[in-house]
Design a protein around this motif. Structure first.
Motif, PDB file in Angstrom:
ATOM      1  N   SER A 116       0.838  -1.210   0.000  1.00 12.53           N
ATOM      2  CA  SER A 116       0.000   0.000   0.000  1.00 12.53           C
ATOM      3  C   SER A 116       0.866   1.251   0.000  1.00 12.53           C
ATOM      4  O   SER A 116       0.532   2.254  -0.632  1.00 12.53           O
ATOM      5  CB  SER A 116      -0.921   0.013   1.213  1.00 12.53           C
ATOM      6  OG  SER A 116      -1.839  -1.045   1.141  1.00 12.53           O
ATOM      7  N   ASP A 120      -6.134  -0.990  -4.775  1.00 13.21           N
ATOM      8  CA  ASP A 120      -5.496  -1.582  -3.602  1.00 13.21           C
ATOM      9  C   ASP A 120      -6.414  -2.645  -3.019  1.00 13.21           C
ATOM     10  O   ASP A 120      -7.412  -2.332  -2.371  1.00 13.21           O
ATOM     11  CB  ASP A 120      -5.208  -0.484  -2.560  1.00 13.21           C
ATOM     12  CG  ASP A 120      -4.360  -1.026  -1.412  1.00 13.21           C
ATOM     13  OD1 ASP A 120      -3.904  -2.183  -1.493  1.00 13.21           O
ATOM     14  OD2 ASP A 120      -4.160  -0.284  -0.434  1.00 13.21           O
ATOM     15  N   GLU A 121      -6.094  -3.899  -3.285  1.00 12.74           N
ATOM     16  CA  GLU A 121      -6.895  -5.029  -2.831  1.00 12.74           C
ATOM     17  C   GLU A 121      -8.384  -4.770  -3.004  1.00 12.74           C
ATOM     18  O   GLU A 121      -9.135  -4.757  -2.032  1.00 12.74           O
ATOM     19  CB  GLU A 121      -6.580  -5.339  -1.358  1.00 12.74           C
ATOM     20  CG  GLU A 121      -5.086  -5.416  -1.145  1.00 12.74           C
ATOM     21  CD  GLU A 121      -4.698  -6.276   0.035  1.00 12.74           C
ATOM     22  OE1 GLU A 121      -5.533  -7.071   0.477  1.00 12.74           O
ATOM     23  OE2 GLU A 121      -3.541  -6.154   0.487  1.00 12.74           O
TER      24      GLU A 121
HETATM   25 MG   LIG Z   1      -2.256  -2.760   2.313  1.00 10.19          MG
END
Ligand SMILES: [Mg+2]
Ligand SMILES: Nc1ncnc2c1ncn2[C@@H]1O[C@H](COP(=O)(O)OP(=O)(O)O)[C@@H](O)[C@H]1O
Lengths: 824, 220
Positions: free
Chosen positions: B45, B164-165
């Motif tokens: 991240s 992000d995910e």
């Molecule tokens: Mg993360």
């Protein structure tokens, strides 16, 4: 963009803190503009009210006839006018009844302001009159009916002219309140004077011309008149109003201004708290819109425009509330105010709007401005600490704003200082005490049961935040206590000053031999009276052997003057010594005790010697004490008191005061027939009026208290809300872990109640300090510490904050922990 | 398209510096789809935040389309993000106060574009939410919220999409549907895709994989 701003605003209403923010603003604007409009209008009304005591807006008085040309000029300037003439003269009835009366001849226009009343039986009910007696007719004072043994429709003679008695003269707006030389009143028509032939050049008379009109016209005319005034012609001032009413109202006004100032502070704090919480909640949103391209300028514009919009709405609503508040106040007063209060103008609402702008700019904007700096990285990492928090400069800005607002609003630096001192105590003591005690709790608290451990852990983890909260809570509680204390002591004082059985009649000119008889008559009738005070006419001549100037000019403070003397073995009732000592009973030395204002006017201190002339005999006495006394009590009060033995040789009369119900007033007819030389002065109408106005003022004060209570409550709610989010989160986790509902609520209750306990304690300390400063410096009252406020303040603090806290966090146990955790 | 050279990130923690990224050098070409994989806490991240200009690097540089992000201040980066970059996050990040439609309109409004409503409606239709335009995020399921976020990301026609995910908070079937949408839209719009995930099956659908371990790129 602005479209998005309004949408976001509207939706955010659900968050709660916007509601608090708007309500705080509305209350601030409402209370400030309402109270300010009310006091403005009240002052206008009081100026008019004081004119009532002149029976006109402007009056000129002289011992010689006044030029008719002035009346013509007054007419040109658009004023109404009237003439009066007062003089003493014998009034005859039948063959052997006569009495020296105080005659007042009035023209048809009299009175121009206020109310003239008459009656149809002596000491009977009063009836408003539209004008004085017609030509050939007179109204007689109640007393004269028995003194002259006449009834209505009988004839009396003044000088060469017979008159028909048609009414009882009761009250005149400008009758004044001086007791000495108060002959019974006879009212007659101005144009009948020549026919009587009693007014000769050189006789003791007072001519008056009365004028009334619009404020501007009166001013124009007065400016024209001033240079025309010659020696012996005097313009009477309007400031000689009713001292007891104006005193009460001045204090009430101080109270209202205080309340308004406190409302400003409270509202400011509530706004700041709400804005801060709002800003904290919005950090995440700002991160989102920044991540998709909004610059900090755009974010600031978004929130500034939202704030402006809110401010506009709240200001408009607040002005509406202010208008309603003053309208309700005047509804309360309507019956008591003989005059229309007129308009308050726009200024009160401008003050309200300025308050709102200041609150927005100094309290709401600083935390919102920080939003512009929020990091967009929060979209990836929600646990990122909040930007900056609140800088010291924000607090300083807020404090400065509060002080300036209070000062500007109350126009009274002492009042501002008193409140500020209290605030300083809460902040200083609060941070210190809260931090140490909350820290100390760690050492002792650990062995306590589960629920306590949880609560203490909660308190300690957020040590600084808690201390800050204690300060905010105690500020709010302090202000409420201050208002409550000041209100209670004001109303108490008024009630002790004018109890329902306060004396409302004075009796003068009682011969020494008549005292025992009158004493027994009064007690047979069950009349409550004060003591009999001897009264000796004397003249003050010199101070420390230095001759005072002999002049009638009232401007001159150190002059010879006629004065009533009395004697007493003990300190008269309700008098207090402010300097020196009281003499022991039976003392026969040449001593004297002075009233404090009187002593100050003449520049006399304890130990000085003062020269008197009583009758034709000189007397030199040494000042042994200075007394303070309460002129508002309707008791006999004297500037000068001597030891009894010293004055025993001089001829004296006696006086007293007593209470009489309206229904019992017929007794006075019998009384006067039996004691014809005794003068009875009726003050019941005045006392009733004072009491009535004071009752209304008390009602207004209570009303303001309720409004301020709402503002204080708002601060408490905002303060509790500010800490709810973090506590909810923890509680939700605890609950998810299986903690029972009772444990969570119980520990929350302990946590908040402990904060409240501290806050209540600090608030009580600070309130006592504030109230002491207020009463001594601002309200000119005596200060005594209040005992009941201590348990009340402390318990109320714990109770209110404890229950508010639990109520605000209740959601955490009623909704599933998942929901809570997801929403947060 | 995206170049980064010896990119570092350090944060001060309790007196000493924690090194999260230890000099990352990489290059991503226009139209390419790249997966960044690695264990939780490996710095994925953080890298994504730096590449997308959400954060400032402690050392090294990031250049996108010839613009060195290090030369821009936060406002400059915000404008740059608005024009060139779209995001999809694990926790959706919709504004709860705005409806689905308004959420999608927001970036377009921020750029001062015209007929924003039509554009927003078009993309919401593309993610099959044309029936839910007026609904608020809390009235939508997780999958639906993520579709709104997708529509919002593509509506401003970004050159690069950072995700992000995006399936981290969704069950696998809903997640698959979202991933299908991401790749479809990516193809239609010709976007460069940078996808952070720890799901290797998902990573296999990308052109290339980069593995992070303890803040450094490692060979697979
Ligand atoms: Mg993360
Ligand atoms: N601002 C920060 N302050 C402290 N630690 C941080 C910060 N940002 C990241 N970290 C730490 O750096 C490591 C990498 O974080 P992150 O990039 O979120 O990892 P990933 O996304 O791969 O799970 C983690 O251990 C995280 O706690």
């Amino acid at each position: 963009m602005s479209m998005t701003a309004t949408r976001m605003l509207a939706r955010d209403w659900r968050g709660g803190e916007l509601g608090v923010l708007v309500m705080a603003l509305v209350l601030a604007v409402g209370v400030v503009s309402g109270i300010s409009a009310f006091t403005t209008k009240l002052q206008n009304a009081l100026v008019q009210e004081s004119h009532r005591f002149l029976a006109a807006d402007a009056v000129v008085s002289s011992g010689r006839p006044l030029p008719d040309q002035w009346l013509r000029q007054a007419k040109i300037d658009g004023l109404q006018s009237a003439k009066t003439l007062s003089f003493p003269s014998m009034v005859y009835a039948g063959d052997d009844n006569m009495y020296l009366a105080s005659i007042k001849a009035v023209s048809e226009e009299y009175p121009l302001r206020g109310q003239l009343t008459y009656g149809i039986e002596p000491f009977g009910e009063t009836v408003p009159a539209t004008a004085g007696p017609a030509r050939g007719e007179v109204w007689l004072d109640s007393r004269l009916f028995s003194l002259l043994d006449v009834a209505l429709q009988d004839q009396v003679v003044i000088g060469d002219q017979p008159f028909l008695v048609v009414a009882v003269a009761r009250t005149e707006p400008d009758q004044g309140a001086s007791f000495y030389g108060f002959g019974p009143r006879v009212l007659m028509h101005y144009d009948d004077i020549p026919a009587t032939g009693v007014v000769q050049p050189g006789s003791r008379v007072e001519y008056r011309q009365l004028y009334a009109g619009s404020e501007a016209d009166v001013k124009t005319f007065s400016r024209w008149l001033q240079p025309q005034l010659q020696d012996g012609q005097k313009a009477l001032s309007v400031e000689e109003g009713q001292p007891s009413i104006s005193n009460a109202l001045a204090r009430a006004e101080s109270f209202l201004l205080l309340a308004g100032s406190l409302a400003v502070v409270l509202a400011g704090v509530a706004v700041a708290l709400a804005a801060r919480r709002f800003s904290e909640r919005h950090h995440d949103y700002v991160a989102i819109i920044k991540s998709i391209g909004a610059t900090s300028g755009a974010v600031n514009r978004l929130y500034a425009s939202s704030l402006l919009l809110l401010g506009l709405i709240a200001t408009a609503m607040g002005c509406g509330l202010g208008f309603a508040i003053q309208a309700v106040f005047f509804e309360l007063f309507a019956e008591q105010l003989p005059v229309q209060p007129g308009s308050s103008g726009m200024r009160p609402y401008a003050i309200g709007a300025a308050t709102s702008i200041t609150c927005l700019f100094c309290f709401a904007w600083p935390p919102l401005r920080r939003l512009g700096q929020a990091s967009p990285l929060r979209v990836l990492r929600r646990d990122l600490p909040l930007e900056g928090g609140r800088a010291i400069s924000d607090y300083l800005l807020g404090l400065l704003a509060v002080v300036l607002l209070m000062w500007w609003y109350s126009g009274d630096w002492k009042l501002t200082l008193a409140v500020l001192a209290g605030l300083a105590v809460t902040v200083g003591l609060g941070l210190g005490l809260a931090l140490t005690l909350l820290r100390g709790g760690r050492l002792v608290g650990m062995s306590a049961g589960n629920i306590w451990r949880l609560a203490l852990a909660g308190l300690q983890r957020r040590g600084l935040a808690n201390a800050l909260q204690v300060v905010i809570f105690s500020m709010a509680i302090m202000m409420l206590l201050v208002l409550l204390l000041v209100r209670t002591s004001l109303i108490d004082e008024w009630q002790t000053q004018l109890p329902a059985d306060a004396p409302n009649h004075f009796m003068l000119n009682i011969g020494p031999e008549e005292v025992p008889a009158i004493e027994s008559v009064l007690s047979e009738e069950g009349v409550v009276r004060e003591a009999f005070y001897p009264m000796i006419r004397g003249r003050i001549m010199s101070v420390n052997s230095e001759e005072l100037v002999s002049t009638e000019d009232v401007e001159e403070q150190r002059r010879q003057r006629e004065i009533n003397l009395t004697w007493s073995d003990g300190l008269p009732k309700d008098n207090t010594l402010v300097a020196g000592q009281w003499w022991s009973a039976g003392n026969d030395q040449a001593l004297v005790s002075l009233e404090e204002d009187f002593a100050e006017r003449l520049g006399i201190k304890v130990g000085d010697s003062v020269g008197f002339l009583i009758g034709s005999q000189p007397l030199e006495a040494q000042v042994t004490s200075i007394r303070a006394l309460d002129w508002q009590s309707m008791r006999p009060n004297f500037y000068l008191v001597f030891p009894p033995k010293l004055l025993a040789a001089y001829p004296s009369t006696f006086m007293t005061s007593f209470h009489l119900e309206v229904a019992d007033k017929a007794f006075l007819n019998r009384f006067i027939r039996r004691f014809p030389t005794v003068t009875v002065i009726e003050m019941d109408a005045v006392v009733e009026q004072v009491r009535g106005i004071i009752e209304q003022v008390s009602a207004a004060i209570n009303l303001v208290l309720v409004v301020i209570l709402a503002a204080g409550g708002l601060v408490l709610v905002a303060g509790v809300q500010a800490s709810v989010d973090a506590r909810m989160h923890e509680s939700a986790i605890l609950r998810a872990l299986g903690a029972p509902r009772r444990l969570i609520l119980g520990s929350l209750l302990i946590e908040f109640a402990t904060l409240g306990l501290f806050a209540g304690f600090l608030a009580t300390v600070a309130a006592e300090l504030s109230v002491a400063i207020l009463q001594i410096l601002v309200m000119d009252m005596r200060y005594t510490p209040t005992v009941w406020i201590w348990p009340l303040g402390i318990l109320l603090g714990a109770l209110i904050i404890g229950s508010l806290g639990v109520a605000s966090c209740r959601k955490v146990v009623s909704v599933s922990p998942v929901t809570v955790l997801r929403e947060l | 398209m995206i170049k980064c050279n010896n990119l570092q990130k350090r944060v001060p923690i309790a007196g000493h510096e924690l090194e999260i990224l230890k000099g990352i050098t990489l290059e991503i070409k226009s139209g390419e789809s790249v997966a960044i994989i690695g264990a939780s806490g490996s710095g994925k991240s953080t890298l994504l935040g730096l590449l997308a200009g959400l954060d400032e690097a402690s050392g090294g540089s990031v250049t996108i389309n010839g613009t060195d992000l290090g030369t821009l201040d936060e406002d400059g980066r915000a404008r740059f993000r608005g024009e060139h970059i779209g995001f999809v996050f694990q926790s959706f990040q919709l504004l709860p106060a705005l409806t689905a439609l308004e959420n999608v309109m927001l970036p377009l409004e921020l750029q001062g574009q015209s007929n924003v409503t039509e554009q927003a409606e078009h993309y919401l239709k593309r993610v099959e939410l044309d029936a839910r335009l007026g609904h608020y995020p809390l009235q939508l399921s997780g999958g639906e919220q993520q579709r709104v976020a997708l529509a919002r990301a593509f509506a401003s026609r970004p050159a690069i999409l950072f995700a992000d995910e995006p399936t981290g908070n969704l069950d696998s079937r809903t997640g698959d549907r979202i991933i299908d949408l991401v790749f479809e839209l990516n193809r239609e719009e010709g976007t460069t895709l940078v996808l952070v995930t720890h799901d290797s099956a998902l990573a296999d659908r990308c052109d290339r994989r980069l593995r992070l371990d303890g803040g450094a790129l490692v060979k697979e």
